[in-house]
Write a protein that holds these residues in place. Sequence first.
Motif, PDB file in Angstrom:
ATOM      1  N   UNK A   1      58.662 -60.900  67.486  1.00 51.79           N
ATOM      2  CA  UNK A   1      60.031 -60.414  67.327  1.00 51.79           C
ATOM      3  C   UNK A   1      60.020 -58.957  66.880  1.00 51.79           C
ATOM      4  N   UNK A   2      61.151 -58.282  67.091  1.00 45.63           N
ATOM      5  CA  UNK A   2      61.282 -56.878  66.697  1.00 45.63           C
ATOM      6  C   UNK A   2      62.709 -56.603  66.278  1.00 45.63           C
ATOM      7  N   UNK A   3      62.856 -55.696  65.329  1.00 44.49           N
ATOM      8  CA  UNK A   3      64.188 -55.271  64.906  1.00 44.49           C
ATOM      9  C   UNK A   3      64.693 -54.087  65.723  1.00 44.49           C
ATOM     10  N   UNK A   4      63.766 -53.223  66.170  1.00 40.65           N
ATOM     11  CA  UNK A   4      64.184 -51.980  66.826  1.00 40.65           C
ATOM     12  C   UNK A   4      63.706 -51.851  68.266  1.00 40.65           C
ATOM     13  N   UNK A   5      62.971 -52.839  68.776  1.00 38.66           N
ATOM     14  CA  UNK A   5      62.494 -52.769  70.152  1.00 38.66           C
ATOM     15  C   UNK A   5      61.211 -51.989  70.330  1.00 38.66           C
ATOM     16  N   UNK A   6      60.670 -51.426  69.241  1.00 38.91           N
ATOM     17  CA  UNK A   6      59.431 -50.651  69.354  1.00 38.91           C
ATOM     18  C   UNK A   6      58.292 -51.260  68.543  1.00 38.91           C
ATOM     19  N   UNK A   7      58.588 -51.794  67.360  1.00 40.41           N
ATOM     20  CA  UNK A   7      57.563 -52.407  66.507  1.00 40.41           C
ATOM     21  C   UNK A   7      57.750 -53.921  66.520  1.00 40.41           C
ATOM     22  N   UNK A   8      56.694 -54.649  66.929  1.00 40.50           N
ATOM     23  CA  UNK A   8      56.775 -56.100  67.064  1.00 40.50           C
ATOM     24  C   UNK A   8      55.829 -56.779  66.076  1.00 40.50           C
ATOM     25  N   UNK A   9      56.281 -57.891  65.515  1.00 37.30           N
ATOM     26  CA  UNK A   9      55.454 -58.694  64.621  1.00 37.30           C
ATOM     27  C   UNK A   9      55.393 -60.135  65.099  1.00 37.30           C
ATOM     28  N   UNK A  10      54.293 -60.814  64.807  1.00 44.87           N
ATOM     29  CA  UNK A  10      54.106 -62.195  65.259  1.00 44.87           C
ATOM     30  C   UNK A  10      55.087 -63.112  64.536  1.00 44.87           C
ATOM     31  N   UNK A  11      55.822 -63.909  65.323  1.00 47.51           N
ATOM     32  CA  UNK A  11      56.759 -64.882  64.757  1.00 47.51           C
ATOM     33  C   UNK A  11      56.121 -66.266  64.693  1.00 47.51           C
ATOM     34  N   UNK A  12      55.468 -66.684  65.791  1.00 43.86           N
ATOM     35  CA  UNK A  12      54.750 -67.954  65.799  1.00 43.86           C
ATOM     36  C   UNK A  12      53.921 -68.050  67.068  1.00 43.86           C
ATOM     37  N   UNK A  13      53.071 -69.069  67.137  1.00 46.80           N
ATOM     38  CA  UNK A  13      52.240 -69.296  68.322  1.00 46.80           C
ATOM     39  C   UNK A  13      52.467 -70.711  68.839  1.00 46.80           C
TER      40      UNK A  13
END
Length: 690
Positions: free
Chosen positions: A613-625
Amino acid sequence: GYFDMGMLLDEHPDVRVTVNLTPSLLLQLQELADGSVTDLFWTHTARPAEDLTSDERVFILRHFFSANWDTMIRPHDRYYGLLFQRGTHPRDEDLPDLARRFSTQDLLDLQVWHNLAWFGHRALAQYPVLRELTAQGRQFTEFDKQAVLATQREIVGQIIPLYRRLQERGQVELSTTPFYHPILPLLIDTDSARRSRPDSALPQRFAHPEDAEAQLRKAFSLHERLFGRRPMGLWPSEGSVCPELVPILTKLGFRWAATDEGILARSLDLWRRDEQLYQPYRVQVEGAELAVLFRDRDLSDAVSFTYSRNEPAAAVADFCGRLKGVAQRAPGTRPVVPVILDGENPWEHYPDGGEGFLRGLYAALTSDGSGGVRFLAATPDRELAEHPPTATLARLHTGSWIHADLKIWVGHIEDNDAWERVGATRCFLQQREHAGDLPPDAVERAWDELYAAEGSDWFWWYGDDFETDHKALFDHLFRLHLANVYRLAHAEVPEFLKVPVLRQRAKLAFREPTGFIRPVLDGVVTDFYEWQGAGYVEGRPSLSAMHIRSEFFSRIYFGFNLDQLYLRFDPAASAANDALGAPEVHVQFIEPRPAKLIFRLDLPEPPLLTLMHSQDGTSFGVARTYDSIRRKKVIELAVPFKDLGLDPGTQVRFVVKVMQGGLELARIPHERHVSFTVPDQTFEGAMWRA
């Protein structure tokens, strides 16, 4: 035109004129002169004709007749013959076959003629080699071609020194334009477009007067460096003005600006043209004061569009006759008649490049006069210093020299989309600058890229006002400038900059879902009906300017039931085995919120699907697998709508990318996005009724 105009003025030292030089043009002239930059036309000319590839031959046949056919091609038998050999209106699909019919000598002659035809009358007069090659007409050699290119570069290198010399002897006043030619009222506030068109559909508001000031400061700086003094006058891009511009110009030291008579007409309660047009005005806004000149549209347009079809003597007589008419109708003994036009554009329409008309006009303007009327060619700064404005304009209308509005650059869905992309990119850059984690030189270069994207020419070609074969190229360059802002910030280029602004594109090979599906995730198509209700998008672009080296997927299916989104990837028959190893597949969701599904293309054991997921469309973090992905003959996967944050009725847009080491290897669809609506309980019933 730039060289011809300057050299002709050099031969008529008693004529006073104002020449407006756009800073971005000056920058290009410098780069072309020193060889630090070449364009596609130069490189396609410089390549030896016998070494041209098939694509290069097609490029030359498509573009090297880009000149006025009547005045620049028809007078030269060989050039005209090559045009007919190609055909006047060939279809794109016929060009490869036509190119094969052109001999090496044909192509070499075409390379030379395309460049030779663009030299003007003063260049031909000054350079014997150009006259000799023009007379020769055919059977050019590579040595001849190099002589043409060398002369071209030499002339380009003379233009800036030529105008500086004319300025220093007091014959020419040099004015400027905002650096990248933006529409200043729209930088100050896009909502200002409603002042002239209240019913305009406008983009999300863009209001950055500081950008207008920055574009003007950059123009000041380059102009002063090249010409040794600061400009006193401004031709705002496309004659576009608004009241808020006056304090900015005064603050920066401008004494005068110019625009069109249509702006004056809409700034006054009652328009009486002959009484009101032929004088400078003092415009006062918030304590700031600026002199403004308004051009005589009829006389200016006659030079641009009418006189080229007439004999020079008749055109000069008409011009002078119109001036005498002004002297008779306008009040006072010293009417000021601003004649303002695109200085480089008209001359290709004149059979002699405008030489006869301009020589006759300059002679008439410096004569003792006839019929009791004496003409005086004057520059604004000197004229306004000796005769300051006596009339005051209480209100300055917002608009341009085209219809006294800003419609061409804002209001169409494409224009508005482009403005919103500029706004989003600017917001990103401002945030990164405030964060303080970028080197100063990177920040400066990023702002330059943004300012370039604010230029008016991109917006000129968006919408349906004007057409050109190069719209797609302009669109690409516009988005490239914005994308470079992110690259300079070491950030991922957002998806919205990878999709064309232009709406008129090839249709996507695409089908929407028609029913719910519940496939078994086993990596094979168990039976025909398993994916029958799914939508799909073809893996290969329907149109492409380049050969696709390797396709990864022949088709991508997407479908759903009320709870799950399903995707199926069918490998392309041409996909190389080694290409199916390390790359990752990114299913990137753009709307309603940024998210990614990522998996390795070779899908090692245990199979793993990652949601980010991302808040700004540029930095993404793992939400789940997930382990809900399988590969055998095809790749099948599933993910719950709730994990993607997608509610029934939500419009979804996504794109599939094949990535390797941060490099995008492929993108499906090649342009645009795949879109669908998250289903609700009524979906199947609605599809059945449809």
